[in-house]
Write an enzyme that holds these catalytic residues in place. Structure first.
Site, PDB file in Angstrom:
ATOM      1  N   LYS A 124      -7.458  -1.277   5.881  1.00 45.69           N
ATOM      2  CA  LYS A 124      -6.944  -2.619   5.983  1.00 45.69           C
ATOM      3  C   LYS A 124      -5.784  -2.862   5.021  1.00 45.69           C
ATOM      4  O   LYS A 124      -4.991  -3.771   5.205  1.00 45.69           O
ATOM      5  CB  LYS A 124      -8.052  -3.635   5.607  1.00 45.69           C
ATOM      6  N   GLY A 125      -5.748  -2.072   3.947  1.00 44.96           N
ATOM      7  CA  GLY A 125      -4.863  -2.380   2.822  1.00 44.96           C
ATOM      8  C   GLY A 125      -3.399  -2.575   3.155  1.00 44.96           C
ATOM      9  O   GLY A 125      -2.726  -3.398   2.536  1.00 44.96           O
TER      10      GLY A 125
ATOM     11  N   GLU B 128       1.804   2.778   4.110  1.00 40.88           N
ATOM     12  CA  GLU B 128       0.576   2.759   3.288  1.00 40.88           C
ATOM     13  C   GLU B 128       0.719   1.746   2.163  1.00 40.88           C
ATOM     14  O   GLU B 128       1.828   1.461   1.711  1.00 40.88           O
ATOM     15  CB  GLU B 128       0.344   4.150   2.677  1.00 40.88           C
ATOM     16  N   ASP B 129      -0.414   1.225   1.701  1.00 41.47           N
ATOM     17  CA  ASP B 129      -0.352   0.359   0.519  1.00 41.47           C
ATOM     18  C   ASP B 129      -0.303   1.200  -0.754  1.00 41.47           C
ATOM     19  O   ASP B 129       0.343   0.825  -1.723  1.00 41.47           O
ATOM     20  CB  ASP B 129      -1.517  -0.642   0.488  1.00 41.47           C
TER      21      ASP B 129
ATOM     22  N   VAL C 195      -5.822  -1.265  -9.558  1.00 40.21           N
ATOM     23  CA  VAL C 195      -4.973  -2.426  -9.278  1.00 40.21           C
ATOM     24  C   VAL C 195      -5.433  -3.154  -8.019  1.00 40.21           C
ATOM     25  O   VAL C 195      -5.999  -2.553  -7.101  1.00 40.21           O
ATOM     26  CB  VAL C 195      -3.478  -2.049  -9.156  1.00 40.21           C
TER      27      VAL C 195
ATOM     28  N   ASP D  83      -2.556   7.864  -3.553  1.00 39.87           N
ATOM     29  CA  ASP D  83      -3.219   8.308  -4.781  1.00 39.87           C
ATOM     30  C   ASP D  83      -3.262   9.836  -4.798  1.00 39.87           C
ATOM     31  O   ASP D  83      -2.336  10.490  -5.233  1.00 39.87           O
ATOM     32  CB  ASP D  83      -4.649   7.760  -4.831  1.00 39.87           C
TER      33      ASP D  83
ATOM     34  N   ARG E  72      -7.281  -8.951  -1.892  1.00 40.39           N
ATOM     35  CA  ARG E  72      -6.178  -8.404  -1.089  1.00 40.39           C
ATOM     36  C   ARG E  72      -5.083  -9.446  -0.909  1.00 40.39           C
ATOM     37  O   ARG E  72      -3.918  -9.108  -0.749  1.00 40.39           O
ATOM     38  CB  ARG E  72      -6.685  -7.994   0.298  1.00 40.39           C
TER      39      ARG E  72
END
Ligand code: PRP
Length: 177
Positions: free
Chosen positions: A43-44, A97-98, A151, A101, A163
């Site tokens: 969802k990000g 993408e948000d 974060v 990583d 969010r």
């Protein structure tokens, strides 16, 4: 409603919006004269995707996919849980993408999408936490590099909350531990 458990703001709403406009301009210049399909990962990324799309000046289409993960013991082992609605064959595709990583999710998705014969396939991310990278993944467009902290905001959650914050902030240490 209680205040979010924020240690400090990393990027204010104004900084986030300004940087997104800059990256949207880069993207618009790169894809000049072409149509572009943005693919968001639920969802990000939806907050970033919509903000980005508002400032891209070439014609844009949007599609979404969702992934599911296999347990904590196998980070990066993912599968597509909700597939795209339409084919990407012959299209210029930008995966949005948000955060990147470890890079495992993005690499998996880039590999999976590349088998569908897009004309081009690139990656754009709001946040890049390079320090957590396990495998190299080519990031074509990036808004911000962030430190090795938890974060939230602008799509990033803690237990599905926060969010919808307009800014990006570091969560208090005693919250995320
Ligand atoms: C986040 C983010 C990426 C992934 C990046 O998704 O949206 O898909 O993690 O991590 P990686 O580079 O280590 O693979 P998350 O699982 O938090 O889901 P969400 O977008 O629904 O919050």
């Amino acid at each position: 409603m209680s205040e979010p458990p924020i240690e400090r703001v990393l990027f204010t709403e104004e900084q986030v919006q300004a940087r997104i406009r800059e990256v949207a301009a880069e993207i618009s210049a790169h894809y000049q004269g072409r149509d572009l399909k943005l693919i968001g990962v639920l969802k990000g990324s939806i907050f970033f995707l919509t903000a980005l799309a508002r400032h891209i000046t070439v014609p844009v289409k949007i599609d979404l996919l969702a992934i599911s993960r296999f347990g904590k013991g196998a980070p990066g082992v993912v599968r597509i849980a909700k597939d795209l609605d339409e084919s990407i064959e012959g299209e210029d595709v930008l995966l949005v993408e948000d955060i990147v990583d470890t890079g495992l999710t993005s690499r998996y998705l880039l590999q999976a999408l590349s088998t569908r014969q897009p004309k081009s396939l690139s990656l754009c991310t709001l946040l890049d936490r390079t320090i957590r990278r396990l495998i190299q993944v080519p990031i074509d467009f990036r808004c911000f590099e962030i430190p090795d902290r938890y974060v939230v905001g602008f799509g990033l959650d803690y237990k599905q909350l926060y969010r919808n914050l307009g800014y990006i902030a570091v969560l208090k240490r005693d919250t995320s531990n």
